[in-house]
Design a protein around this motif. Structure first.
Motif, PDB file in Angstrom:
ATOM      1  N   ASP A 131      68.831  26.839  61.790  1.00  0.00           N
ATOM      2  CA  ASP A 131      68.927  26.534  60.362  1.00  0.00           C
ATOM      3  C   ASP A 131      69.632  25.207  60.082  1.00  0.00           C
ATOM      4  N   ASP A 132      70.635  24.886  60.910  1.00  0.00           N
ATOM      5  CA  ASP A 132      71.367  23.641  60.665  1.00  0.00           C
ATOM      6  C   ASP A 132      70.721  22.429  61.343  1.00  0.00           C
ATOM      7  N   GLY A 133      69.582  22.650  62.024  1.00  0.00           N
ATOM      8  CA  GLY A 133      68.858  21.554  62.658  1.00  0.00           C
ATOM      9  C   GLY A 133      69.494  21.022  63.924  1.00  0.00           C
ATOM     10  N   SER A 134      70.434  21.762  64.492  1.00  0.00           N
ATOM     11  CA  SER A 134      71.168  21.270  65.660  1.00  0.00           C
ATOM     12  C   SER A 134      70.474  21.540  66.989  1.00  0.00           C
ATOM     13  N   GLY A 135      69.381  22.294  66.977  1.00  0.00           N
ATOM     14  CA  GLY A 135      68.694  22.585  68.235  1.00  0.00           C
ATOM     15  C   GLY A 135      67.619  23.633  68.049  1.00  0.00           C
ATOM     16  N   VAL A 136      67.157  24.168  69.150  1.00  0.00           N
ATOM     17  CA  VAL A 136      66.098  25.171  69.164  1.00  0.00           C
ATOM     18  C   VAL A 136      66.716  26.560  69.179  1.00  0.00           C
ATOM     19  N   ASP A 137      66.193  27.461  68.356  1.00  0.00           N
ATOM     20  CA  ASP A 137      66.625  28.854  68.331  1.00  0.00           C
ATOM     21  C   ASP A 137      65.964  29.560  69.517  1.00  0.00           C
ATOM     22  N   THR A 138      66.749  29.870  70.535  1.00  0.00           N
ATOM     23  CA  THR A 138      66.201  30.459  71.760  1.00  0.00           C
ATOM     24  C   THR A 138      66.248  31.990  71.767  1.00  0.00           C
ATOM     25  N   SER A 139      66.677  32.609  70.681  1.00  0.00           N
ATOM     26  CA  SER A 139      66.811  34.070  70.666  1.00  0.00           C
ATOM     27  C   SER A 139      65.465  34.781  70.770  1.00  0.00           C
ATOM     28  N   SER A 140      64.390  34.192  70.284  1.00  0.00           N
ATOM     29  CA  SER A 140      63.080  34.849  70.337  1.00  0.00           C
ATOM     30  C   SER A 140      62.100  34.121  71.255  1.00  0.00           C
ATOM     31  N   VAL A 141      62.624  33.233  72.095  1.00  0.00           N
ATOM     32  CA  VAL A 141      61.764  32.444  72.965  1.00  0.00           C
ATOM     33  C   VAL A 141      61.582  33.157  74.297  1.00  0.00           C
ATOM     34  N   GLU A 142      60.357  33.137  74.814  1.00  0.00           N
ATOM     35  CA  GLU A 142      60.073  33.710  76.115  1.00  0.00           C
ATOM     36  C   GLU A 142      60.001  32.575  77.134  1.00  0.00           C
ATOM     37  N   TYR A 143      60.591  32.798  78.294  1.00  0.00           N
ATOM     38  CA  TYR A 143      60.596  31.786  79.343  1.00  0.00           C
ATOM     39  C   TYR A 143      59.599  32.153  80.437  1.00  0.00           C
ATOM     40  N   LYS A 144      59.023  31.141  81.053  1.00  0.00           N
ATOM     41  CA  LYS A 144      58.110  31.329  82.175  1.00  0.00           C
ATOM     42  C   LYS A 144      58.435  30.285  83.229  1.00  0.00           C
ATOM     43  N   ILE A 145      57.834  30.454  84.396  1.00  0.00           N
ATOM     44  CA  ILE A 145      58.026  29.456  85.440  1.00  0.00           C
ATOM     45  C   ILE A 145      57.205  28.215  85.092  1.00  0.00           C
ATOM     46  N   ASN A 146      57.745  27.058  85.401  1.00  0.00           N
ATOM     47  CA  ASN A 146      57.053  25.800  85.174  1.00  0.00           C
ATOM     48  C   ASN A 146      55.700  25.847  85.908  1.00  0.00           C
ATOM     49  N   PRO A 147      54.588  25.551  85.216  1.00  0.00           N
ATOM     50  CA  PRO A 147      53.265  25.639  85.860  1.00  0.00           C
ATOM     51  C   PRO A 147      53.138  24.775  87.114  1.00  0.00           C
ATOM     52  N   PHE A 148      53.777  23.624  87.154  1.00  0.00           N
ATOM     53  CA  PHE A 148      53.721  22.771  88.340  1.00  0.00           C
ATOM     54  C   PHE A 148      54.472  23.415  89.501  1.00  0.00           C
ATOM     55  N   ASP A 149      55.584  24.067  89.193  1.00  0.00           N
ATOM     56  CA  ASP A 149      56.346  24.770  90.227  1.00  0.00           C
ATOM     57  C   ASP A 149      55.568  25.985  90.726  1.00  0.00           C
ATOM     58  N   GLU A 150      54.851  26.628  89.828  1.00  0.00           N
ATOM     59  CA  GLU A 150      54.014  27.765  90.223  1.00  0.00           C
ATOM     60  C   GLU A 150      52.947  27.313  91.222  1.00  0.00           C
ATOM     61  N   ASN A 151      52.353  26.144  90.980  1.00  0.00           N
ATOM     62  CA  ASN A 151      51.375  25.589  91.925  1.00  0.00           C
ATOM     63  C   ASN A 151      52.019  25.318  93.279  1.00  0.00           C
ATOM     64  N   ALA A 152      53.236  24.795  93.260  1.00  0.00           N
ATOM     65  CA  ALA A 152      53.940  24.500  94.510  1.00  0.00           C
ATOM     66  C   ALA A 152      54.222  25.777  95.302  1.00  0.00           C
ATOM     67  N   ILE A 153      54.583  26.845  94.613  1.00  0.00           N
ATOM     68  CA  ILE A 153      54.839  28.125  95.281  1.00  0.00           C
ATOM     69  C   ILE A 153      53.554  28.659  95.901  1.00  0.00           C
ATOM     70  N   GLU A 154      52.451  28.566  95.163  1.00  0.00           N
ATOM     71  CA  GLU A 154      51.164  29.022  95.698  1.00  0.00           C
ATOM     72  C   GLU A 154      50.787  28.241  96.956  1.00  0.00           C
ATOM     73  N   GLU A 155      50.971  26.931  96.929  1.00  0.00           N
ATOM     74  CA  GLU A 155      50.660  26.107  98.101  1.00  0.00           C
ATOM     75  C   GLU A 155      51.569  26.447  99.272  1.00  0.00           C
ATOM     76  N   ALA A 156      52.846  26.705  99.001  1.00  0.00           N
ATOM     77  CA  ALA A 156      53.775  27.091 100.060  1.00  0.00           C
ATOM     78  C   ALA A 156      53.340  28.408 100.698  1.00  0.00           C
ATOM     79  N   LEU A 157      52.876  29.348  99.889  1.00  0.00           N
ATOM     80  CA  LEU A 157      52.401  30.630 100.426  1.00  0.00           C
ATOM     81  C   LEU A 157      51.140  30.443 101.267  1.00  0.00           C
TER      82      LEU A 157
END
Length: 68
Positions: A21-47
């Motif tokens: 509300d005060d414009g100081s940043g992103v409200d992360t209370s309702s945000v869902e996190y996932k693995i970075n898609p590029f990192d996911e590709n790296a994990i797949e290649e490592a496997l």
């Protein structure tokens, strides 16, 4: 052989971002996190390398407890 892959969590690219509300940043209370898609590709290649050549895949990430 050990294969080291770094990974980080990012805000879901499809998420609707809300600012605080005060414009100081992103409200992360309702945000869902996932693995970075590029990192996911790296994990797949490592496997794939592990399947071909054997060894062990180690994934490393830095952050709060929720990162695991």
């Amino acid at each position: 052989m050990k294969i080291l892959v770094s990974a980080k969590r990012v805000i879901d690219p499809d998420a609707r971002i809300k600012l605080m509300d005060d414009g100081s940043g992103v409200d992360t209370s309702s945000v869902e996190y996932k693995i970075n898609p590029f990192d996911e590709n790296a994990i797949e290649e490592a496997l794939k390398l592990q399947e071909t050549h054997g060894g062990e895949v180690v994934v490393v990430s830095i952050g709060p407890e929720e990162v695991t």
